[in-house]
Design an enzyme around this catalytic site. Sequence first.
Site, short mmCIF file in Angstrom:
data_model
loop_
_atom_site.label_atom_id
_atom_site.label_comp_id
_atom_site.label_asym_id
_atom_site.label_seq_id
_atom_site.Cartn_x
_atom_site.Cartn_y
_atom_site.Cartn_z
N ASP A 1 0.77 -1.43 0.14
CA ASP A 1 -0.06 -0.15 -0.03
C ASP A 1 0.76 1.29 -0.12
O ASP A 1 1.97 1.43 0.72
CB ASP A 1 -0.87 -0.02 1.27
CG ASP A 1 -2.15 0.60 1.12
OD1 ASP A 1 -2.33 1.36 0.24
OD2 ASP A 1 -3.21 0.06 1.82
N ASP A 2 0.47 2.31 -0.78
CA ASP A 2 1.02 3.55 -0.73
C ASP A 2 2.49 3.54 -1.01
O ASP A 2 3.42 4.29 -0.44
CB ASP A 2 0.86 4.14 0.74
CG ASP A 2 -0.60 4.83 0.73
OD1 ASP A 2 -1.58 4.25 -0.10
OD2 ASP A 2 -0.96 5.49 1.84
N CYS B 1 -6.59 3.54 -2.93
CA CYS B 1 -6.74 2.10 -2.86
C CYS B 1 -7.77 1.24 -3.53
O CYS B 1 -7.24 0.41 -4.43
CB CYS B 1 -6.79 1.68 -1.47
SG CYS B 1 -5.55 2.42 -0.45
N HIS C 1 -9.79 -3.75 -1.38
CA HIS C 1 -9.69 -2.51 -0.58
C HIS C 1 -9.81 -2.85 0.73
O HIS C 1 -8.97 -1.94 1.65
CB HIS C 1 -10.87 -1.55 -1.09
CG HIS C 1 -10.97 -0.21 -0.34
ND1 HIS C 1 -11.72 0.11 0.55
CD2 HIS C 1 -9.95 0.73 -0.29
CE1 HIS C 1 -11.53 1.18 1.22
NE2 HIS C 1 -10.48 1.62 0.63
N ASP D 1 0.38 -0.08 -5.06
CA ASP D 1 -1.23 0.32 -5.29
C ASP D 1 -1.15 1.60 -5.93
O ASP D 1 -2.27 2.07 -6.60
CB ASP D 1 -2.17 -0.44 -4.24
CG ASP D 1 -2.20 0.64 -3.12
OD1 ASP D 1 -1.45 1.57 -2.85
OD2 ASP D 1 -3.41 0.74 -2.34
N HIS D 2 -0.35 2.33 -5.64
CA HIS D 2 -0.30 3.82 -6.10
C HIS D 2 0.93 4.62 -5.29
O HIS D 2 1.46 3.80 -4.54
CB HIS D 2 -1.44 4.89 -5.90
CG HIS D 2 -2.15 4.58 -4.56
ND1 HIS D 2 -1.62 4.84 -3.45
CD2 HIS D 2 -3.53 4.08 -4.21
CE1 HIS D 2 -2.37 4.84 -2.16
NE2 HIS D 2 -3.37 3.93 -2.81
#
Length: 489
Positions: free
Chosen positions: A38-39, A77, A134, A335-336
Amino acid sequence: MFAASLLLAGTLTAAAPSPDAPQPAADPPPNVLLICIDDLRPELASFGADWIESPNIDALAARGRAFHRHYVQAPTCGASRYALLTGNYGPAGNGALFQRARKLRENPEAVSPSLPAWFRRHGYTTVSVGKVSHHPGGRGGGNWDDDAQPEMPDSWDRHLMPTGPWQHPRGAMHGLANGEIRTNAGKMAVVQSTPGPDTTYPDGLTTDEALAQLDQLSEARTAEGTPFFLAVGLIRPHLPFGAPADDMTPYADATLPPTPHPEKPAGKTTWHGSGEFMKYDRFGRNPNEDPAFAEAVRKHYAACVTYADRLAGRLLDRLDEAGQRENTIVVLWGDHGWHLGEHAIWGKHALFEESLRSPLIVAYPGLPQPGEPSRAIVESIDLFPTLCDLAALPAPTGEDGEPFVDGQSLRPLLEDPAAEPPGGGSACAYTGRAETIRTDAYRLIAHRDGHLELYDHRTPEAETQNRAEAEPETAARLLARLRERLADR
């Protein structure tokens, strides 16, 4: 034998089989280990950030293909994971997969299979642990633990989320050390470093469960030949930035590189006020006004990356110990991205480069030119057809032979990192308020009210000088291309 499966992949053109019974893949089919983080910014040693401690991800990049210009489809997300798990551009919000689940219940024939569902249909055991969709564990409900509300129906044989002292998936999602749960973001510290083992924070429990699942799946593979698709989702470095104290050690005296273009951009842009970050307890400090605090936040983020790297390393080591590396495609995906002060943003949810670019690494035995990165522009939607291609599964097409994914296989770039990129070398993304297209030279952002931002990445100003009025023909050309690409979203 795995290489033989790859050779077969290019010859398989079968239409989608009946969903009523699993269909075998190529013999012997490779496993898939998908690690979602994540992130995660592409601020890793293997991506050029020499001050970050990320030895395990770097080792994977050294034996795989790192995609240095991988772009997600949304800076949030849920929508980003929708794109990964369906291969399609889709809704912009975090509820994208739940919207899909509702449509699936109402009319199963109108919804194409997800990535894990496609592998499950072709004889794979599919398991998710942690935050893959998510919600960690992939369920809805007040605490995200209602079995009657799956986020991805018909996709997983098992979808797991150990929570321990954090009580439930919602608690673990924003949990700090030793069971602290966010009840009010303003009362929870935005950064933390607590001594203890990996299980001091929720991702340690996720990793322990993933290791147990990997052992079980490997035993079934050895005994019965059943391939597996194991997806593991690590929450850190998502807010709040809490990690075991040992992971802060490399950064205690580190000299950080300066933050590029840290000022809030002029005019109407995709800028936002870092709402999620600013709601946490910041000890009365604002990183946009306090350089020492900004540096502290960056170091705690880095500690979370090092923590996630170590957990990913434990998974990769266990894959080796189980004797499955030679049978397995490994994908590591962020995810980003996340802003650490660029454009005066502390967060995601913007359509700037820092929100949309994230690490992507694909590794498998027999990969040509291992360790040589690709600088082609690729998208998260490309992973669904890529994994089908590598695993020698039928391409994701319907009974009419038409693809039901928007992405394209990255296999040409895996075989030759200098090959022409799929999709014409551009990437699209969106929020609820705007859409963007990134090409080799430009980024265009189109707002719903017609306002345009055009940035030239060949110039030092990059995404700080809007050239839409100075280059109207370029803006119009890219806008038409963007509209065409996202016409069916």
